[in-house]
Every structure is written in C-alpha cells, then in structure tokens.
Design a protein around this motif. Structure first.
Motif, PDB file in Angstrom:
ATOM      1  N   GLU A 295       0.829  -1.205   0.000  1.00  0.00           N
ATOM      2  CA  GLU A 295       0.000   0.000   0.000  1.00  0.00           C
ATOM      3  C   GLU A 295       0.866   1.258   0.000  1.00  0.00           C
ATOM      4  N   ILE A 296       1.964   1.205   0.719  1.00  0.00           N
ATOM      5  CA  ILE A 296       2.888   2.336   0.752  1.00  0.00           C
ATOM      6  C   ILE A 296       3.494   2.556  -0.628  1.00  0.00           C
ATOM      7  N   LEU A 297       3.892   1.484  -1.281  1.00  0.00           N
ATOM      8  CA  LEU A 297       4.475   1.591  -2.613  1.00  0.00           C
ATOM      9  C   LEU A 297       3.460   2.144  -3.601  1.00  0.00           C
ATOM     10  N   ALA A 298       2.226   1.692  -3.530  1.00  0.00           N
ATOM     11  CA  ALA A 298       1.190   2.194  -4.426  1.00  0.00           C
ATOM     12  C   ALA A 298       1.013   3.699  -4.248  1.00  0.00           C
ATOM     13  N   ASP A 299       1.086   4.168  -2.996  1.00  0.00           N
ATOM     14  CA  ASP A 299       0.967   5.588  -2.722  1.00  0.00           C
ATOM     15  C   ASP A 299       2.142   6.350  -3.320  1.00  0.00           C
ATOM     16  N   GLU A 300       3.340   5.781  -3.207  1.00  0.00           N
ATOM     17  CA  GLU A 300       4.525   6.417  -3.779  1.00  0.00           C
ATOM     18  C   GLU A 300       4.421   6.480  -5.305  1.00  0.00           C
ATOM     19  N   ILE A 301       3.887   5.439  -5.896  1.00  0.00           N
ATOM     20  CA  ILE A 301       3.707   5.409  -7.350  1.00  0.00           C
ATOM     21  C   ILE A 301       2.741   6.512  -7.782  1.00  0.00           C
ATOM     22  N   LEU A 302       1.634   6.633  -7.065  1.00  0.00           N
ATOM     23  CA  LEU A 302       0.648   7.668  -7.389  1.00  0.00           C
ATOM     24  C   LEU A 302       1.249   9.062  -7.242  1.00  0.00           C
ATOM     25  N   GLN A 303       2.026   9.260  -6.179  1.00  0.00           N
ATOM     26  CA  GLN A 303       2.648  10.561  -5.965  1.00  0.00           C
ATOM     27  C   GLN A 303       3.629  10.899  -7.080  1.00  0.00           C
ATOM     28  N   ALA A 304       4.439   9.912  -7.458  1.00  0.00           N
ATOM     29  CA  ALA A 304       5.414  10.128  -8.524  1.00  0.00           C
ATOM     30  C   ALA A 304       4.724  10.412  -9.850  1.00  0.00           C
ATOM     31  N   ALA A 305       3.676   9.661 -10.143  1.00  0.00           N
ATOM     32  CA  ALA A 305       2.945   9.863 -11.400  1.00  0.00           C
ATOM     33  C   ALA A 305       2.270  11.229 -11.421  1.00  0.00           C
ATOM     34  N   THR A 306       1.754  11.664 -10.280  1.00  0.00           N
ATOM     35  CA  THR A 306       1.131  12.989 -10.195  1.00  0.00           C
ATOM     36  C   THR A 306       2.159  14.079 -10.468  1.00  0.00           C
ATOM     37  N   GLU A 307       3.307  13.971  -9.841  1.00  0.00           N
ATOM     38  CA  GLU A 307       4.364  14.963 -10.046  1.00  0.00           C
ATOM     39  C   GLU A 307       4.796  15.016 -11.504  1.00  0.00           C
TER      40      GLU A 307
ATOM     41  N   ASP B 259      -6.622  26.332 -10.970  1.00  0.00           N
ATOM     42  CA  ASP B 259      -5.411  26.132 -10.180  1.00  0.00           C
ATOM     43  C   ASP B 259      -4.690  24.836 -10.538  1.00  0.00           C
ATOM     44  N   ASN B 260      -5.424  23.877 -11.108  1.00  0.00           N
ATOM     45  CA  ASN B 260      -4.856  22.559 -11.437  1.00  0.00           C
ATOM     46  C   ASN B 260      -5.243  22.153 -12.862  1.00  0.00           C
ATOM     47  N   PRO B 261      -4.873  22.952 -13.850  1.00  0.00           N
ATOM     48  CA  PRO B 261      -5.368  22.727 -15.216  1.00  0.00           C
ATOM     49  C   PRO B 261      -4.955  21.400 -15.843  1.00  0.00           C
ATOM     50  N   VAL B 262      -3.741  20.943 -15.570  1.00  0.00           N
ATOM     51  CA  VAL B 262      -3.264  19.712 -16.202  1.00  0.00           C
ATOM     52  C   VAL B 262      -4.065  18.510 -15.706  1.00  0.00           C
ATOM     53  N   VAL B 263      -4.201  18.391 -14.392  1.00  0.00           N
ATOM     54  CA  VAL B 263      -4.949  17.262 -13.833  1.00  0.00           C
ATOM     55  C   VAL B 263      -6.419  17.370 -14.217  1.00  0.00           C
ATOM     56  N   PHE B 264      -6.973  18.594 -14.192  1.00  0.00           N
ATOM     57  CA  PHE B 264      -8.378  18.787 -14.546  1.00  0.00           C
ATOM     58  C   PHE B 264      -8.640  18.326 -15.979  1.00  0.00           C
ATOM     59  N   GLN B 265      -7.837  18.796 -16.916  1.00  0.00           N
ATOM     60  CA  GLN B 265      -8.036  18.428 -18.310  1.00  0.00           C
ATOM     61  C   GLN B 265      -7.811  16.935 -18.531  1.00  0.00           C
ATOM     62  N   THR B 266      -6.835  16.370 -17.850  1.00  0.00           N
ATOM     63  CA  THR B 266      -6.550  14.942 -17.995  1.00  0.00           C
ATOM     64  C   THR B 266      -7.709  14.096 -17.479  1.00  0.00           C
ATOM     65  N   ALA B 267      -8.283  14.512 -16.350  1.00  0.00           N
ATOM     66  CA  ALA B 267      -9.356  13.731 -15.720  1.00  0.00           C
ATOM     67  C   ALA B 267     -10.568  13.572 -16.621  1.00  0.00           C
ATOM     68  N   PHE B 268     -10.804  14.554 -17.489  1.00  0.00           N
ATOM     69  CA  PHE B 268     -12.009  14.521 -18.324  1.00  0.00           C
ATOM     70  C   PHE B 268     -11.690  14.434 -19.820  1.00  0.00           C
ATOM     71  N   SER B 269     -10.491  13.966 -20.124  1.00  0.00           N
ATOM     72  CA  SER B 269     -10.069  13.958 -21.530  1.00  0.00           C
ATOM     73  C   SER B 269     -10.513  12.721 -22.298  1.00  0.00           C
ATOM     74  N   HIS B 270     -10.915  11.661 -21.580  1.00  0.00           N
ATOM     75  CA  HIS B 270     -11.285  10.419 -22.261  1.00  0.00           C
ATOM     76  C   HIS B 270     -12.782  10.139 -22.099  1.00  0.00           C
ATOM     77  N   PRO B 271     -13.518  10.000 -23.207  1.00  0.00           N
ATOM     78  CA  PRO B 271     -14.933   9.610 -23.091  1.00  0.00           C
ATOM     79  C   PRO B 271     -15.043   8.270 -22.385  1.00  0.00           C
ATOM     80  N   SER B 272     -16.045   8.125 -21.552  1.00  0.00           N
ATOM     81  CA  SER B 272     -16.210   6.870 -20.815  1.00  0.00           C
ATOM     82  C   SER B 272     -17.689   6.584 -20.614  1.00  0.00           C
TER      83      SER B 272
END
Length: 211
Positions: free
Chosen positions: A11-23, A103-116
C-alpha cells in the motif's frame, strides 16, 4: 534502485507510485509525456513493479486523477463555510469548482479527456464527497422554495455541467479574453441558478387578484 520492500508494504508503494505519477503529470503537462518507465525510475523500482498495482498506464493515470480530486472535498467545505444565503452558497460552491480547475489545469483536463461509458474514479470521488455538499445546498434550497422541488441529483448534475463547461473552456483556452477575474464564470453560474429560481416562481400557483 530501492531496496526490496518489506512484506505488507504494498500500500505504501502504491501511494509512492501515485505521488510520482502525479508529479510527472504536472511537470510534463500531458499524460502522453508520462511513461511507466519514468514513474518507476522516480520511485526507484522496476517497471514490472508498477504493474503489480496498476493494470496499465491508463489505470494509473485514472487513479492519479481520482486521488487528486479527493482534495476538492475540503475545498467545497471551505467555500460554503459561513454562508447562510443558499443562493450565494451555491454560487460559491460552483465557483470553487472553477477555481480548482484553474489552479490545477493539467490534472483537470486529464481527468475529463477520455470519453467513458462508466463513471471514472474522478466521477466517483466527486459524487461521493464534494458534490454531496452541493446536494445539501440544493436540498435546502428546494425545501425553502428557492429552487423547484425535484430530483436533487439531477439538479446537482445540471449545476455541475454549467460550472464544468466554463471551467473546461477557461483551462483549455486560457488565451481567450476571460479578463483578470472570474466574473464571466460567476455570471454563468448565477445565470443557471437564477434560471432554476425563475422556474420556481412560474410553478407557484397564481393567486386571484384582490377585489
């Protein structure tokens, strides 16, 4: 490379992966520029270690966006704090969404960029947390006769659509003449709420004139 993690530390590693990917996503400005290899390198593991936690890059990026939007719950709470006027509270909550996107344009645009055709992790996070607060405002406004009685979820989705639409344009096309403040966005949010309020007035029974 990092040392082998002790048993039970997945679980700790998964959190580190998410943090790294976010950065990396924010630094690179696009998910296309984020690779599993780059994420693994930042965490200090081999690429196969990433796949033990996320099926593929798409799943990783979706998890990144979902976790990032968990922060928005606290933003919504803060936006409504101390505002007793239900209309103004609704406007403040809608504007909080727009500001969060800006304030968070990259994450915002990424979150809604793929039709689902299914709710994404971001959708689930928003509906289970932040938009519960907007739902409370809508429910109170309906009870007070400020909004037409009806399905709360439908009304929340309508308000979300208005705020999201202007937020999407402002983050995707920041070069358009939006001005130095958020007055255009606020006008949009207020117009939608005002339109709903007018529907309430129209639906009220008309009293016969006093003779």
């Amino acid at each position: 490379m990092r040392k082998r993690s002790p048993r039970g530390s997945g679980e700790i590693l998964a959190d580190e992966i998410l943090q790294a990917a976010t950065e990396l996503l924010i630094e690179q400005g696009s998910e296309a520029r984020v690779s599993i290899r780059a994420v693994a390198g930042r965490v200090g593991v081999t690429p196969p270690a990433i796949y033990l936690h996320f099926a593929d890059k798409e799943a990783l990026i979706e998890a990144v966006c979902g976790r990032f939007f968990e922060q928005f719950d606290a933003v919504m709470v803060a936006a409504a704090e101390g505002i007793d006027d239900l209309v103004e509270r609704g406007v403040a909550q809608g504007m909080a969404y727009v500001q969060f996107a800006i304030d968070n344009p990259v994450v915002f645009q990424t979150a809604f960029s793929h039709p689902s055709d299914r709710p994404t992790q971001t959708d689930q996070v928003l509906m289970a947390s932040a938009f519960q607060h907007l739902g409370e405002t809508v429910r109170e406004a309906m009870a007070a006769g400020l909004l037409p009685a009806g399905d709360v979820t439908s009304t929340v989705l309508g308000l979300w659509s208005a705020a999201h639409g202007v937020a999407d344009l402002m983050t995707a096309r920041p070069g358009l003449p939006w001005g130095d403040d958020l007055s255009i966005a606020e006008n949009v949010v207020r117009a939608v709420i005002s339109g709903l309020s007018q529907e309430t007035v129209k639906s009220e029974p008309q009293r016969p004139p006093v003779r």
